[in-house]
Design a protein around this motif. Structure first.
Motif, PDB file in Angstrom:
ATOM      1  N   ASN A 163       0.815  -1.210   0.000  1.00  0.00           N
ATOM      2  CA  ASN A 163       0.000   0.000   0.000  1.00  0.00           C
ATOM      3  C   ASN A 163       0.852   1.265   0.000  1.00  0.00           C
ATOM      4  O   ASN A 163       0.353   2.341  -0.299  1.00  0.00           O
ATOM      5  N   HIS A 164       2.140   1.169   0.274  1.00  0.00           N
ATOM      6  CA  HIS A 164       3.005   2.340   0.189  1.00  0.00           C
ATOM      7  C   HIS A 164       3.243   2.746  -1.258  1.00  0.00           C
ATOM      8  O   HIS A 164       3.647   3.870  -1.527  1.00  0.00           O
ATOM      9  N   TYR A 165       3.029   1.827  -2.181  1.00  0.00           N
ATOM     10  CA  TYR A 165       3.247   2.099  -3.594  1.00  0.00           C
ATOM     11  C   TYR A 165       1.932   2.273  -4.350  1.00  0.00           C
ATOM     12  O   TYR A 165       1.928   2.310  -5.565  1.00  0.00           O
ATOM     13  N   TYR A 166       0.818   2.383  -3.645  1.00  0.00           N
ATOM     14  CA  TYR A 166      -0.492   2.548  -4.266  1.00  0.00           C
ATOM     15  C   TYR A 166      -0.594   3.965  -4.803  1.00  0.00           C
ATOM     16  O   TYR A 166      -0.568   4.937  -4.044  1.00  0.00           O
ATOM     17  N   ARG A 167      -0.659   4.111  -6.124  1.00  0.00           N
ATOM     18  CA  ARG A 167      -0.704   5.434  -6.727  1.00  0.00           C
ATOM     19  C   ARG A 167      -1.532   5.387  -8.009  1.00  0.00           C
ATOM     20  O   ARG A 167      -0.995   5.414  -9.109  1.00  0.00           O
ATOM     21  N   PRO A 168      -2.872   5.312  -7.894  1.00  0.00           N
ATOM     22  CA  PRO A 168      -3.694   5.320  -9.103  1.00  0.00           C
ATOM     23  C   PRO A 168      -3.590   6.667  -9.815  1.00  0.00           C
ATOM     24  O   PRO A 168      -3.422   7.709  -9.183  1.00  0.00           O
ATOM     25  N   THR A 169      -3.690   6.633 -11.136  1.00  0.00           N
ATOM     26  CA  THR A 169      -3.465   7.833 -11.943  1.00  0.00           C
ATOM     27  C   THR A 169      -4.703   8.187 -12.753  1.00  0.00           C
ATOM     28  O   THR A 169      -5.589   7.359 -12.974  1.00  0.00           O
ATOM     29  N   ILE A 170      -4.731   9.439 -13.202  1.00  0.00           N
ATOM     30  CA  ILE A 170      -5.771   9.922 -14.108  1.00  0.00           C
ATOM     31  C   ILE A 170      -5.119  10.941 -15.034  1.00  0.00           C
ATOM     32  O   ILE A 170      -4.193  11.647 -14.634  1.00  0.00           O
ATOM     33  N   ASN A 171      -5.583  10.998 -16.271  1.00  0.00           N
ATOM     34  CA  ASN A 171      -5.041  11.936 -17.246  1.00  0.00           C
ATOM     35  C   ASN A 171      -5.893  13.202 -17.300  1.00  0.00           C
ATOM     36  O   ASN A 171      -7.056  13.213 -16.887  1.00  0.00           O
ATOM     37  N   ILE A 172      -5.298  14.253 -17.846  1.00  0.00           N
ATOM     38  CA  ILE A 172      -5.984  15.547 -17.931  1.00  0.00           C
ATOM     39  C   ILE A 172      -7.246  15.459 -18.781  1.00  0.00           C
ATOM     40  O   ILE A 172      -8.258  16.085 -18.463  1.00  0.00           O
ATOM     41  N   ASP A 173      -7.204  14.662 -19.855  1.00  0.00           N
ATOM     42  CA  ASP A 173      -8.368  14.604 -20.738  1.00  0.00           C
ATOM     43  C   ASP A 173      -9.590  13.978 -20.070  1.00  0.00           C
ATOM     44  O   ASP A 173     -10.705  14.120 -20.559  1.00  0.00           O
ATOM     45  N   LYS A 174      -9.420  13.309 -18.929  1.00  0.00           N
ATOM     46  CA  LYS A 174     -10.548  12.715 -18.205  1.00  0.00           C
ATOM     47  C   LYS A 174     -11.138  13.660 -17.156  1.00  0.00           C
ATOM     48  O   LYS A 174     -12.163  13.350 -16.554  1.00  0.00           O
ATOM     49  N   LEU A 175     -10.500  14.802 -16.912  1.00  0.00           N
ATOM     50  CA  LEU A 175     -10.994  15.719 -15.879  1.00  0.00           C
ATOM     51  C   LEU A 175     -12.362  16.294 -16.223  1.00  0.00           C
ATOM     52  O   LEU A 175     -13.200  16.496 -15.346  1.00  0.00           O
TER      53      LEU A 175
END
Length: 113
Positions: free
Chosen positions: A35-47
């Protein structure tokens, strides 16, 4: 193949018996907590598709998008795509390209813990 050409007798007692690597590989990380490496991402085009962006803000104000506690549940904002609407984005991590694109559109990136 006759057995005299086989090298299995010569490999008896050895760990891998000539069939590949067996043993320790790579560096060790003691007490690994995933869980220390849990880093879900999102791109700008999805904002723009997020519910926080579709809220009707009063005239002269900018919509606030909270990526960590909002509907996106993303910790890092990446810079894929284009944006032409200003937003105030709250996130834990942001890429350099994403920050430049949001500032160019007139928005602000706010880092939260």
């Amino acid at each position: 193949m006759p057995t005299r050409f086989s090298k299995t007798r010569k490999h008896r007692g050895h760990v891998s018996a000539g069939y590949g690597y067996f043993g320790k590989v790579g560096m060790r990380h003691f007490h690994l907590l995933r869980n220390h490496y849990y880093r879900p991402t999102i791109n700008i085009d999805k904002l723009i598709a997020l519910p926080e962006a579709k809220v009707d803000a009063p005239a002269g104000s900018v919509p606030v998008i909270d990526l960590v506690n909002g509907s996106a549940h993303a910790f890092k904002l990446l810079g894929k795509g284009a944006i032409n609407q200003p937003f105030i984005v709250k996130t834990r991590f942001v890429s350099k390209q994403a920050e430049e694109k949001i500032k160019a559109a007139g928005g602000v990136v706010k880092l939260v813990a």
